[in-house]
Design a protein around this motif. Structure first.
Motif, short mmCIF file in Angstrom:
data_model
loop_
_atom_site.label_atom_id
_atom_site.label_comp_id
_atom_site.label_asym_id
_atom_site.label_seq_id
_atom_site.Cartn_x
_atom_site.Cartn_y
_atom_site.Cartn_z
N ASP A 150 0.80 -1.22 0.00
CA ASP A 150 0.00 0.00 0.00
C ASP A 150 0.84 1.28 0.00
N ALA A 151 2.01 1.25 0.62
CA ALA A 151 2.82 2.46 0.75
C ALA A 151 3.45 2.84 -0.59
N ASP A 152 3.84 4.11 -0.72
CA ASP A 152 4.51 4.56 -1.93
C ASP A 152 5.82 3.80 -2.14
N ILE A 153 6.57 3.61 -1.05
CA ILE A 153 7.75 2.76 -1.08
C ILE A 153 7.50 1.63 -0.09
N PRO A 154 6.95 0.51 -0.54
CA PRO A 154 6.63 -0.58 0.39
C PRO A 154 7.89 -1.08 1.09
N ASN A 155 7.77 -1.36 2.35
CA ASN A 155 8.90 -1.86 3.12
C ASN A 155 8.45 -3.03 3.97
N LEU A 156 9.04 -4.20 3.73
CA LEU A 156 8.64 -5.41 4.43
C LEU A 156 8.90 -5.33 5.93
N TRP A 173 4.57 -15.58 11.86
CA TRP A 173 5.02 -14.20 12.03
C TRP A 173 6.31 -14.10 12.83
N ASP A 174 6.45 -14.88 13.88
CA ASP A 174 7.66 -14.82 14.71
C ASP A 174 8.91 -15.10 13.89
N ASP A 175 8.85 -16.11 13.03
CA ASP A 175 10.01 -16.45 12.20
C ASP A 175 10.31 -15.34 11.19
N VAL A 176 9.27 -14.78 10.59
CA VAL A 176 9.46 -13.71 9.61
C VAL A 176 10.03 -12.47 10.29
N ALA A 177 9.54 -12.15 11.48
CA ALA A 177 10.06 -11.01 12.23
C ALA A 177 11.54 -11.20 12.55
N ALA A 178 11.92 -12.42 12.93
CA ALA A 178 13.32 -12.70 13.24
C ALA A 178 14.20 -12.52 12.00
N GLU A 179 13.70 -12.93 10.84
CA GLU A 179 14.45 -12.77 9.60
C GLU A 179 14.73 -11.29 9.30
N HIS A 180 13.70 -10.47 9.42
CA HIS A 180 13.86 -9.07 9.04
C HIS A 180 14.70 -8.30 10.06
N ALA A 181 14.59 -8.65 11.32
CA ALA A 181 15.45 -8.02 12.32
C ALA A 181 16.91 -8.39 12.07
N PHE A 182 17.16 -9.65 11.74
CA PHE A 182 18.53 -10.10 11.49
C PHE A 182 19.11 -9.40 10.26
N ASP A 183 18.33 -9.26 9.20
CA ASP A 183 18.83 -8.68 7.96
C ASP A 183 19.24 -7.22 8.12
N LEU A 184 18.69 -6.54 9.11
CA LEU A 184 19.07 -5.15 9.31
C LEU A 184 20.54 -4.99 9.69
N ARG A 210 14.43 -6.26 21.00
CA ARG A 210 14.84 -7.56 21.55
C ARG A 210 15.23 -8.51 20.43
N ARG A 211 14.46 -8.55 19.38
CA ARG A 211 14.79 -9.42 18.25
C ARG A 211 16.06 -8.96 17.55
N LEU A 212 16.24 -7.65 17.43
CA LEU A 212 17.41 -7.12 16.75
C LEU A 212 18.70 -7.55 17.45
N HIS A 213 18.71 -7.52 18.76
CA HIS A 213 19.93 -7.81 19.51
C HIS A 213 20.07 -9.28 19.90
N ARG A 214 19.12 -10.09 19.48
CA ARG A 214 19.24 -11.52 19.76
C ARG A 214 20.25 -12.18 18.83
N HIS A 215 20.43 -11.65 17.62
CA HIS A 215 21.38 -12.18 16.64
C HIS A 215 21.12 -13.65 16.31
N VAL A 217 20.41 -16.39 13.85
CA VAL A 217 20.51 -16.59 12.40
C VAL A 217 19.27 -17.34 11.93
N PRO A 218 18.46 -16.75 11.05
CA PRO A 218 17.20 -17.38 10.64
C PRO A 218 17.42 -18.58 9.72
N GLN A 219 16.45 -19.51 9.75
CA GLN A 219 16.51 -20.71 8.92
C GLN A 219 15.95 -20.48 7.53
#
Length: 278
Positions: A150-156, A173-184, A210-215, A217-219
């Motif tokens: 929906d956004a002009d620049i969609p961001n996952l 959702w938990d797994d997807v959230a962990a993936e995106h926090a890790f990728d940052l 909390r997810r960002l600093h957990r490090h 590595v997603p599957q």
């Protein structure tokens, strides 16, 4: 003040049970996981040195020490890669390393041409910040009704952590959230820091940090989506890294026959053309 390197080593030590490494269980411990003294002994370094690394007081351990810690923790290949990356950025921050410029959001014409060849398949181009830079009509179909585009620049990443619809759309959702926090962690530091401070850290709150600093590595297993009209979709992902662009080409394939039939039904409906955002 800690460092990403120290945070990762401490988090991994806390989540590692002694028995998995063939060590005896010494009984009750003040903190969960592996004792600092046990890890230091396995890595062949002093407890004091390991403490300095974990607390961020030593930001430039040698390659030999980093490899020894990786061996001592029995890290998987992906975790070793992440440990090496955190060592690099931690040392760079200490030595006055000039941070890279934020990545361009433009997609190369040749990459757009490649994406067109994938029509009517499900594919997109993204970066480590989660910006959806270009996508096929098939991707628009499987995300229709979710609000993701929906956004002009969609961001996952923003969508996952701040849009309530994401918790329904992503079955795991938990797994997807962990993936995106890790990728940052692989996103350019300048834009990453500004974006987190100005937006995500404030709006998503403690769950995000909390997810960002957990490090962890997603599957990156099967992506399970709850499509509003077709129900459960299960997709396999092929991720092609484009290091020179700081981008990724992600191609999605049905993981089962039911998903293949659902995607085929979606394709029969009127749909948009390939979209590029810049």
């Amino acid at each position: 003040m800690g460092t990403p390197l120290g945070d990762f080593i401490r988090a991994k030590r806390d989540s590692t049970q002694p028995e998995t490494l063939g060590l005896p269980d010494h009984g009750r411990r003040r903190s969960p996981g592996l004792r600092r003294s046990d890890l230091a002994a396995r890595a062949g370094i002093s407890v004091e040195y390991l403490t300095r690394i974990e607390q961020g007081r030593d930001r430039n351990p040698s390659v030999a020490v980093v490899n020894a810690i990786a061996d001592a923790l029995s890290l998987a290949p992906a975790e070793r890669d992440h440990l090496g990356y955190l060592t690099k950025i931690t040392g760079g921050a200490c030595s006055g390393h000039t941070e890279p410029a934020p990545p361009p959001r433009e997609v190369r014409p040749s990459l757009l041409a490649t994406l067109r060849l994938l029509e009517p398949g499900v594919a997109m181009v993204t970066n480590r910040l989660g910006d959806v830079l270009a996508h096929t009509s098939g991707y628009e179909l499987v995300t229709s009704g979710s609000g993701l585009l929906d956004a002009d620049i969609p961001n996952l990443t923003r969508y996952v952590f701040t849009d309530p619809r994401a918790r329904t759309y992503f079955a795991d959702w938990d797994d997807v959230a962990a993936e995106h926090a890790f990728d940052l962690w692989r996103a350019p530091s300048i834009e990453n820091s500004e974006w987190l401070t100005a937006e995500l850290a404030r709006t998503a709150g403690v769950d995000f940090t909390r997810r960002l600093h957990r490090h962890a590595v997603p599957q990156r297993g099967v992506l399970r989506l709850n499509h509003p009209t077709e129900g459960r979709l299960q997709l396999l992902r092929e991720i092609l890294e484009l290091p020179a662009d700081g981008q990724q080409l992600v191609v999605f394939h049905p993981a089962d026959e039911q998903t293949a039939q659902s995607v085929d039904r979606l394709r029969r409906r009127p749909h948009a053309r390939l979209r590029s955002i810049s």
